[in-house]
Design a protein around this motif. Structure first.
Motif, PDB file in Angstrom:
ATOM      1  N   SER A  41      -5.968   7.152  14.263  1.00 18.57           N
ATOM      2  CA  SER A  41      -4.537   7.027  14.164  1.00 18.57           C
ATOM      3  C   SER A  41      -4.320   6.265  12.889  1.00 18.57           C
ATOM      4  CB  SER A  41      -3.779   6.290  15.369  1.00 18.57           C
ATOM      5  OG  SER A  41      -4.398   4.765  15.156  1.00 18.57           O
ATOM      6  N   VAL A  42      -3.219   6.572  12.257  1.00 15.33           N
ATOM      7  CA  VAL A  42      -2.769   6.094  11.047  1.00 15.33           C
ATOM      8  C   VAL A  42      -2.863   4.433  11.138  1.00 15.33           C
ATOM      9  CG1 VAL A  42      -0.709   5.705   9.389  1.00 15.33           C
ATOM     10  CG2 VAL A  42      -1.276   8.090  10.282  1.00 15.33           C
ATOM     11  N   ASP A  43      -2.475   4.010  12.464  1.00 15.42           N
ATOM     12  CA  ASP A  43      -2.336   2.623  12.571  1.00 15.42           C
ATOM     13  C   ASP A  43      -3.921   2.029  11.936  1.00 15.42           C
ATOM     14  OD1 ASP A  43       0.156   2.776  13.251  1.00 15.42           O
ATOM     15  OD2 ASP A  43      -0.293   2.531  15.336  1.00 15.42           O
ATOM     16  N   SER A  44      -5.032   2.570  12.343  1.00 15.12           N
ATOM     17  CA  SER A  44      -6.291   2.110  12.252  1.00 15.12           C
ATOM     18  C   SER A  44      -6.880   2.496  10.646  1.00 15.12           C
ATOM     19  CB  SER A  44      -7.249   2.837  13.340  1.00 15.12           C
ATOM     20  OG  SER A  44      -6.743   2.287  14.601  1.00 15.12           O
ATOM     21  N   TRP A  45      -5.843   3.121   9.793  1.00 15.93           N
ATOM     22  CA  TRP A  45      -6.631   3.589   8.584  1.00 15.93           C
ATOM     23  C   TRP A  45      -6.924   2.263   7.680  1.00 15.93           C
ATOM     24  CZ3 TRP A  45      -8.481   7.352   5.969  1.00 15.93           C
ATOM     25  CH2 TRP A  45      -8.509   7.239   4.538  1.00 15.93           C
ATOM     26  N   ILE A  46      -6.439   1.283   7.860  1.00 13.93           N
ATOM     27  CA  ILE A  46      -6.785   0.179   7.261  1.00 13.93           C
ATOM     28  C   ILE A  46      -7.942  -0.440   7.260  1.00 13.93           C
ATOM     29  CG2 ILE A  46      -5.844  -1.490   8.645  1.00 13.93           C
ATOM     30  CD1 ILE A  46      -4.966  -3.154   6.291  1.00 13.93           C
ATOM     31  N   VAL A  47      -8.674  -0.074   8.453  1.00 12.00           N
ATOM     32  CA  VAL A  47      -9.902  -0.402   9.115  1.00 12.00           C
ATOM     33  C   VAL A  47     -10.920   0.762   8.564  1.00 12.00           C
ATOM     34  CG1 VAL A  47     -11.427  -0.756  10.967  1.00 12.00           C
ATOM     35  CG2 VAL A  47      -9.054  -1.544  11.046  1.00 12.00           C
ATOM     36  N   TYR A  48     -10.528   1.957   8.547  1.00 10.59           N
ATOM     37  CA  TYR A  48     -11.361   3.043   8.335  1.00 10.59           C
ATOM     38  C   TYR A  48     -11.490   3.327   6.829  1.00 10.59           C
ATOM     39  CZ  TYR A  48      -9.949   4.607  13.050  1.00 10.59           C
ATOM     40  OH  TYR A  48      -9.836   4.612  14.307  1.00 10.59           O
ATOM     41  N   LYS A  49     -10.751   2.950   5.850  1.00  7.21           N
ATOM     42  CA  LYS A  49     -10.697   3.347   4.481  1.00  7.21           C
ATOM     43  C   LYS A  49     -11.850   2.465   3.777  1.00  7.21           C
ATOM     44  CE  LYS A  49      -8.327   2.824   0.100  1.00  7.21           C
ATOM     45  NZ  LYS A  49      -7.210   2.489  -0.366  1.00  7.21           N
ATOM     46  N   THR A  89     -13.161   6.803  -5.907  1.00  9.43           N
ATOM     47  CA  THR A  89     -12.736   5.999  -4.949  1.00  9.43           C
ATOM     48  C   THR A  89     -11.736   5.040  -5.352  1.00  9.43           C
ATOM     49  OG1 THR A  89     -14.488   4.324  -4.896  1.00  9.43           O
ATOM     50  CG2 THR A  89     -14.816   6.185  -3.388  1.00  9.43           C
ATOM     51  N   THR A  90     -11.315   5.232  -6.596  1.00  8.26           N
ATOM     52  CA  THR A  90     -10.333   4.224  -7.147  1.00  8.26           C
ATOM     53  C   THR A  90      -9.137   4.545  -8.069  1.00  8.26           C
ATOM     54  OG1 THR A  90     -11.677   4.050  -9.267  1.00  8.26           O
ATOM     55  CG2 THR A  90     -12.209   2.429  -7.497  1.00  8.26           C
ATOM     56  N   THR A  91      -9.141   5.686  -8.487  1.00 13.04           N
ATOM     57  CA  THR A  91      -7.958   6.268  -9.107  1.00 13.04           C
ATOM     58  C   THR A  91      -7.259   7.284  -8.181  1.00 13.04           C
ATOM     59  OG1 THR A  91      -8.875   8.348  -9.954  1.00 13.04           O
ATOM     60  CG2 THR A  91      -9.521   6.138 -11.064  1.00 13.04           C
ATOM     61  N   PRO A  92      -5.860   7.571  -8.780  1.00 13.72           N
ATOM     62  CA  PRO A  92      -5.102   8.519  -7.798  1.00 13.72           C
ATOM     63  C   PRO A  92      -5.722   9.913  -7.758  1.00 13.72           C
ATOM     64  CG  PRO A  92      -3.684   7.114  -9.215  1.00 13.72           C
ATOM     65  CD  PRO A  92      -5.275   6.692  -9.551  1.00 13.72           C
ATOM     66  N   ASN A  93      -6.598  10.260  -8.935  1.00 12.59           N
ATOM     67  CA  ASN A  93      -7.098  11.511  -8.959  1.00 12.59           C
ATOM     68  C   ASN A  93      -8.279  11.735  -7.898  1.00 12.59           C
ATOM     69  OD1 ASN A  93      -5.432  12.181 -10.971  1.00 12.59           O
ATOM     70  ND2 ASN A  93      -6.659  11.270 -12.504  1.00 12.59           N
ATOM     71  N   GLY A  94      -8.937  10.720  -7.206  1.00 19.73           N
ATOM     72  CA  GLY A  94      -9.804  11.035  -6.298  1.00 19.73           C
ATOM     73  C   GLY A  94      -9.363  11.086  -4.925  1.00 19.73           C
ATOM     74  N   LEU A  95     -10.147  11.734  -4.056  1.00 20.57           N
ATOM     75  CA  LEU A  95     -10.095  12.014  -2.581  1.00 20.57           C
ATOM     76  C   LEU A  95      -9.454  10.939  -1.739  1.00 20.57           C
ATOM     77  CD1 LEU A  95     -10.214  13.550  -0.022  1.00 20.57           C
ATOM     78  CD2 LEU A  95     -12.688  13.014   0.168  1.00 20.57           C
ATOM     79  N   ILE A  96     -10.110   9.684  -1.771  1.00 19.66           N
ATOM     80  CA  ILE A  96      -9.665   8.633  -1.275  1.00 19.66           C
ATOM     81  C   ILE A  96      -8.167   7.930  -1.339  1.00 19.66           C
ATOM     82  CG2 ILE A  96     -10.129   6.055  -0.670  1.00 19.66           C
ATOM     83  CD1 ILE A  96     -11.840   7.761   0.645  1.00 19.66           C
ATOM     84  N   GLU A  97      -8.002   7.762  -2.740  1.00 16.49           N
ATOM     85  CA  GLU A  97      -6.524   7.409  -3.110  1.00 16.49           C
ATOM     86  C   GLU A  97      -5.368   8.439  -2.791  1.00 16.49           C
ATOM     87  OE1 GLU A  97      -5.333   4.602  -3.521  1.00 16.49           O
ATOM     88  OE2 GLU A  97      -7.767   4.085  -3.254  1.00 16.49           O
ATOM     89  N   LYS A  98      -5.877   9.735  -2.900  1.00 15.33           N
ATOM     90  CA  LYS A  98      -5.037  10.962  -2.360  1.00 15.33           C
ATOM     91  C   LYS A  98      -4.867  10.768  -1.069  1.00 15.33           C
ATOM     92  CE  LYS A  98      -3.109  14.959  -2.367  1.00 15.33           C
ATOM     93  NZ  LYS A  98      -1.695  15.206  -3.127  1.00 15.33           N
ATOM     94  N   ALA A  99      -5.919  10.476  -0.323  1.00 14.34           N
ATOM     95  CA  ALA A  99      -5.715  10.262   1.022  1.00 14.34           C
ATOM     96  C   ALA A  99      -4.540   9.094   1.538  1.00 14.34           C
ATOM     97  CB  ALA A  99      -6.954   9.918   1.959  1.00 14.34           C
ATOM     98  N   GLU A 100      -5.123   8.206   0.618  1.00 15.66           N
ATOM     99  CA  GLU A 100      -4.006   6.896   0.807  1.00 15.66           C
ATOM    100  C   GLU A 100      -2.588   7.006   0.629  1.00 15.66           C
ATOM    101  OE1 GLU A 100      -3.187   2.553   1.300  1.00 15.66           O
ATOM    102  OE2 GLU A 100      -4.982   3.833   1.952  1.00 15.66           O
TER     103      GLU A 100
END
Length: 627
Positions: A41-49, A89-100
């Motif tokens: 769930s979205v509520d747990s994203w802060i743990v998963y990321k 994993t750090t810039t808006p162009n990457g997968l993780i920040e896009k997901a964020e």
């Protein structure tokens, strides 16, 4: 799978799967995931990321191997680009920040990570639509919320305040909006309440929109952008065409997407069965967000975009919906103390206390900071959008379907005829594409047609087709990639048993004067039936294939869709003459450039000319008419 965006979604899903498995991320405490995957769930994203980011930073070799395993031949030269996209994993162009950014996007109203990523374009879209909205109409003894659901695009109409829905022979009337109801425990007791949202509103989308009927312009704005442009007086007239007539131009209005809908939660009215049904889908507006791939072929300029947005908007017939936020307490036979629901948006007409009736009642509590607001309801999605317009228009033709209130009656009438041509061509393309791909025509949607300008300033229009599914299904992209063949087939079909072959058949030509259920009419486009004409549609497609086509202005009517037009025009001219002018000796019936004419009056300066809908007759035949 040669499309980069599709590959990125597939790659993202495999990367996330590996990260969750190898980092042993536990999602068992979260709600069950949707059809798009099990990522919690979205509520747990802060743990998963952080766990996902760590896995990516530690496993570049595994990422490269995954890209190698999935990469199709068409995208081999972009291998490093995909590896770097995942590894960033750090810039808006990457997968993780896009997901964020998608996790933080409240316009995608879901608490499931996989559903949010699918709607945001990171994961593949699987299964049936998941953008389902609930209409809460009661609470049972267990206690559990009772609801009816609809897809979001339907809900903004079927569940709009004032609408009535039937369930178990009881009629429930919609009074406003809420966040989703949940079952929880307070002070050791089970209770029902509504979800607390980050913005404290029952809306997942809060924007402003401008619409112009004079040119088809439609655009939405964030609250901040709207305030900025308004301070610059940018909304005093249409930003696209300058129209300021209030009957044509609509300045900014609030645009909202409800999270859920509600009634007064009573048992409903004991009346006859509801006869409400939806005749056709509401209009669609296409908004340009990003860049598009553009091409020119024959006499057609066309483009495809996979990051634009389509909107369905309910303006309540331009009366909009007026209401404000309240807290409500609803009592039931099984709970006389009632359940509290906070931040409920109620239509003014229904924002009143409901006295006790058989144990059901509702008390409303005003929120001091809330004020009346007028809103429109919206459903939107990112999908693939195809646009097409003529590149050049011969001066013998007029393809302007837009008119102003000051235009003469015959100009307005001709504009409506041209509008018929554009929409007929749009529905022809929809049906041709559906026939070729063996899909239901409703999988391809037709958006509201908008204005374009040629280099010489003449106005024309742009036909817009979109995929019905969020994130696209590849149907309009097929049209983009195969337009030359499709336009050629529309003019000269090779298969007599195909959809186009049947339209070109002698049987169809003899029995269908404008449109029928064998060519353009279907139940879902009932709102457009009075506009549709297969002759006009084919002429528009022929022009997009051949810039020399002038629709009979050169005296050449030797085209399939024009084959009987001249005889029909002469018959119409003669009938008109016999009815009104046959006894007038000053009246004469003649032909100019092959077109049937009636002249009458002093020096025969009064003229009635039978012309084709898209012919620019005044500019090219005016001098001959008075000669």
């Amino acid at each position: 799978m040669g499309q980069e965006r599709i590959f990125r979604r597939l790659l993202a899903k495999e990367i996330l799967r590996k990260a969750y498995v190898e980092k042993e991320i536990d999602i068992t405490s979260d709600d069950k995931s949707s059809v798009h995957g099990e990522f919690g769930s979205v509520d747990s994203w802060i743990v998963y990321k952080p766990e996902i980011s760590n896995w990516i930073n530690e496993n570049r070799t595994s990422i490269e191997q995954t890209v190698d395993a999935l990469l199709p031949p068409q995208l081999q030269d972009k291998k490093n680009e995909f590896v770097n996209w995942v590894s960033d994993t750090t810039t808006p162009n990457g997968l993780i920040e896009k997901a964020e950014s998608i996790i933080n996007n409240e316009e995608i109203a879901s608490n499931d990570i996989s559903e949010k990523f699918a709607e945001g374009g990171i994961l593949p879209m699987f299964g049936m639509p998941t953008t389902v909205k609930n209409l809460y109409h009661g609470i049972n003894r267990k206690p559990e919320p009772l609801s009816i659901d609809r897809a979001q695009a339907m809900a903004i109409y079927e569940f709009a305040p004032g609408a009535q829905k039937t369930k178990d022979k009881a009629i429930h009337q919609v009074i406003g909006f809420t966040s989703d109801f949940i079952k929880t425990r307070r002070n050791g007791f089970e209770t029902i309440t509504n979800v607390d949202t980050a913005n404290l509103l029952p809306f997942s989308l809060n924007r402003w929109f401008v619409r112009c009927r004079a040119c088809g312009f439609f655009e939405t704005y964030s609250v901040e952008r709207k305030a900025e442009l308004e301070s610059q007086n940018q909304f005093d007239a249409c930003p696209n065409c300058g129209e300021d007539n209030p009957n044509k131009y609509q300045p900014p209005f609030k645009l909202k997407s409800p999270r859920a809908y509600r009634t007064n939660l009573s048992a409903g009215s004991d009346t006859k069965d509801d006869s409400e049904f939806l005749l056709s889908r509401p209009p669609i507006f296409a908004e340009k967000i990003g860049s598009a791939s553009e091409k020119t072929m024959g006499n057609a300029s066309f483009s495809i975009s996979d990051n634009d947005v389509t909107w369905r908007v309910n303006t309540n017939s331009d009366k909009f919906f007026t209401g404000r936020l309240y807290n409500t307490n609803n009592s039931f036979p099984s709970n006389s103390n009632g359940y509290w629901f906070n931040n409920q948006w109620l239509l003014n007409d229904f924002a009143t206390n409901v006295p006790d009736e058989s144990g059901y009642s509702m008390t409303i509590q005003q929120i001091a900071t809330s004020a009346d607001e007028q809103i429109a309801l919206a459903s939107h999605k990112n999908t693939e959008i195809f646009r097409i317009t003529p590149t050049n228009v011969p001066y013998e033709l007029d393809l302007n379907m837009f008119f102003s209130e000051t235009d003469l009656p015959h100009v307005k009438a001709q504009s409506n005829g041209v509008r018929s041509g554009y929409y007929s061509a749009a529905f022809l393309l929809q049906r041709i594409l559906a026939d070729k791909l063996d899909v239901d025509p409703t999988e391809i949607e037709i958006a509201d047609i908008s204005m374009k300008e040629l280099e010489d300033g003449r106005r024309i229009a742009e036909i817009i087709l979109t995929d019905e599914l969020p994130n696209g299904s590849g149907f309009v992209r097929y049209l983009y990639n195969n337009l030359a063949n499709i336009l050629s087939e529309s003019i000269n079909p090779s298969n007599p048993n195909s959809y186009l072959g049947k339209i070109h058949s002698q049987t169809h030509q003899e029995k269908c004067d404008d449109a029928c259920y064998d060519c353009l009419k279907v139940f879902r486009n009932m709102n457009y039936h009075s506009l549709l004409d297969w002759h006009l549609g084919l002429s528009m497609l022929r022009l997009m294939n051949d810039s020399t086509f002038v629709c009979g202005a050169d005296g050449n009517f030797n085209f399939f869709e024009l084959h009987n037009w001249l005889a029909f025009a002469k018959k119409l001219r003669n009938s008109f003459y016999d009815s009104f002018y046959s006894k007038d000796e000053s009246t004469e019936i003649i032909e100019i450039e092959g077109l049937p004419i009636i002249k009458w009056g002093r020096r025969q300066r009064n003229v009635i000319m039978i012309v084709h809908t898209i012919l620019e007759y005044e500019k090219f035949f005016g001098s001959k008419l008075v000669g």
